[in-house]
Design an enzyme around this catalytic site. Structure first.
Site, PDB file in Angstrom:
ATOM      1  N   ASP A 203      29.332  41.991  43.194  1.00  7.96           N
ATOM      2  CA  ASP A 203      28.927  42.231  44.581  1.00  7.96           C
ATOM      3  C   ASP A 203      30.045  43.008  45.257  1.00  7.96           C
ATOM      4  OD1 ASP A 203      30.116  39.252  44.262  1.00  7.96           O
ATOM      5  OD2 ASP A 203      30.923  40.225  46.039  1.00  7.96           O
ATOM      6  N   ASP A 205      32.529  42.869  48.505  1.00 11.04           N
ATOM      7  CA  ASP A 205      33.000  41.769  49.341  1.00 11.04           C
ATOM      8  C   ASP A 205      32.601  41.961  50.803  1.00 11.04           C
ATOM      9  OD1 ASP A 205      34.362  39.341  48.704  1.00 11.04           O
ATOM     10  OD2 ASP A 205      35.974  39.982  50.038  1.00 11.04           O
TER      11      ASP A 205
END
Ligand SMILES: [Zn+2]
Length: 264
Positions: A203, A205
């Site tokens: 992902d 952040d």
């Protein structure tokens, strides 16, 4: 009796709980308590490999409560000298994207309160300017689709970062963020093991994306999508590893020094 011996270890991270198809489990006790789980030992392309799920079975241990000392001690006690350490990370800068595999070459410790050494007396200072084994890192980074370089900041967790923290880390030029890379790497150094991380970006952040910020489901889903690729890659790496100690000082930095702890 099944073998209690392995020369290479893989420490699986979030979403990575099994590696070996034909393995048996070995219970190891250590002076530091129990490792996260029994260690699975099996053959990968002619090499005896130990596998330890970092968070335990069923993700029993959150990052700040993993017994890192027991884990590394247990692996060494089985004969392990080279450790491959896959982990889930967040991306902090545009040069990485979800799905990327990266071998970082630097680490910043932003954890707090973790026991990060076997040294409990005396004046031993452990060389850590280059936190990862250069030889092992090269072999992992040479695998198809793996990038090499960048700094991984390790935070205490279990919470994710605030946007401001995340932006601050990115502004330092750091590339990846994670919760388990420390003290695992320094304990491997103290145990005189070759150690290389392999970070899967799950992902971006919180501070570097709009919207809600990173969520746990996103991390696990990305890991699930990439787990077979990661296992194939690691099996290939195991087959390519040189003899321990070739081209690095991981096993020899303490030559001539009386260590204040016992190497199993
Ligand atoms: Zn090394």
């Amino acid at each position: 009796m099944p073998a209690r011996h392995a020369t290479v270890a893989v420490i699986g991270g979030s979403g990575f709980y099994e590696f070996l198809d034909d393995a048996h489990e070995v219970e190891v006790s250590t002076p530091y308590g129990d490792p996260s789980a029994p260690v699975a030992v099996g053959d990968v392309r002619g090499t005896q490999v130990a596998f330890l799920p970092r968070h335990g079975k069923g993700h029993a241990f959150p990052p700040h409560l993993i017994n890192y000392r027991a884990n590394l001690w247990a692996l060494r006690s089985l004969g392990v000298r080279q450790v491959l350490a896959p982990c889930a990370v967040g991306g902090l800068r545009d040069e990485v994207a979800p799905g990327d595999l990266v071998v970082p070459d630097q680490l910043v410790d932003r954890t707090s309160g973790r026991v990060q050494s076997y040294v409990e007396a005396g004046a031993l200072h452990v060389p850590f300017a280059d936190p990862y084994c250069p030889t092992l890192s090269q072999v992992v980074a040479a695998a198809d689709g793996v990038e090499h370089g960048g700094t991984m900041v390790v935070v205490e967790g279990p919470r994710f970062s605030t946007r401001a923290e995340s932006q601050h880390y990115a502004a330092q030029g750091w590339t990846l963020i994670n919760m388990t890379g420390h003290p695992e790497a320094v304990l491997a150094r103290e145990m005189q093991l070759c150690y290389a991380p392999l970070a899967l970006v799950t992902d971006m952040d919180a501070g570097v994306q709009t919207g809600e910020g990173v969520g746990q489901e996103e991390v696990f889903a990305m890991f699930a999508r990439n787990i077979d690729r990661l296992k194939d890659l690691l099996a290939g790496v195991v087959g390519e590893l040189p003899a321990p100690g070739e081209g690095c000082a991981c096993a020899s930095w303490a030559d001539g020094i009386d260590l204040p702890y016992v190497l199993p």
